[in-house]
Scaffold this motif. Sequence first.
Motif, PDB file in Angstrom:
ATOM      1  N   TYR A  72       0.853  -1.177   0.000  1.00 57.47           N
ATOM      2  CA  TYR A  72       0.000   0.000   0.000  1.00 57.47           C
ATOM      3  C   TYR A  72       0.887   1.224   0.000  1.00 57.47           C
ATOM      4  O   TYR A  72       1.856   1.304   0.745  1.00 57.47           O
ATOM      5  N   TYR A  73       0.578   2.185  -0.847  1.00 56.39           N
ATOM      6  CA  TYR A  73       1.364   3.403  -0.910  1.00 56.39           C
ATOM      7  C   TYR A  73       0.422   4.590  -0.858  1.00 56.39           C
ATOM      8  O   TYR A  73      -0.578   4.630  -1.580  1.00 56.39           O
ATOM      9  N   ARG A  74       0.728   5.531  -0.007  1.00 58.97           N
ATOM     10  CA  ARG A  74      -0.058   6.752   0.081  1.00 58.97           C
ATOM     11  C   ARG A  74       0.891   7.935   0.063  1.00 58.97           C
ATOM     12  O   ARG A  74       1.881   7.953   0.797  1.00 58.97           O
TER      13      ARG A  74
END
Length: 121
Positions: A72-74
């Motif tokens: 997951y990348y934010r």
Amino acid sequence: MSFPSVAILTAKIRNFQEHLQKHNKDKSNKRRMLMDIDRRKKLLKNLRLVNYDAFEKVCEQLGITYSFPPEYYRRVTHRWLAKKALCIKVFQEVQKQKAKQRLMMQSLAPADPKAAKTASV
């Protein structure tokens, strides 16, 4: 089929890296290099899923270390950091309140459950 293309992409990437060391402001070649890196990563991922032995052999011969993409990348923004800090602060306060409630319940509860039964009868 994918081994030659991975090798060709690796050679192109290394040429781009040498070029960019001399000409670090060459944005178009940097973009091409990043696109080739993504294309090679996609081919390696596919090869890893289809034929793991060939994948290991290719990585060893070309001197490539395969790293897994993040789950997951934010993108970090000021708003997101402020919201995260607030959530952490609220969580810590709730944990403190729960700890106080547990201490109160333990102090109110009798130490010996058998003694409590005989005293109430």
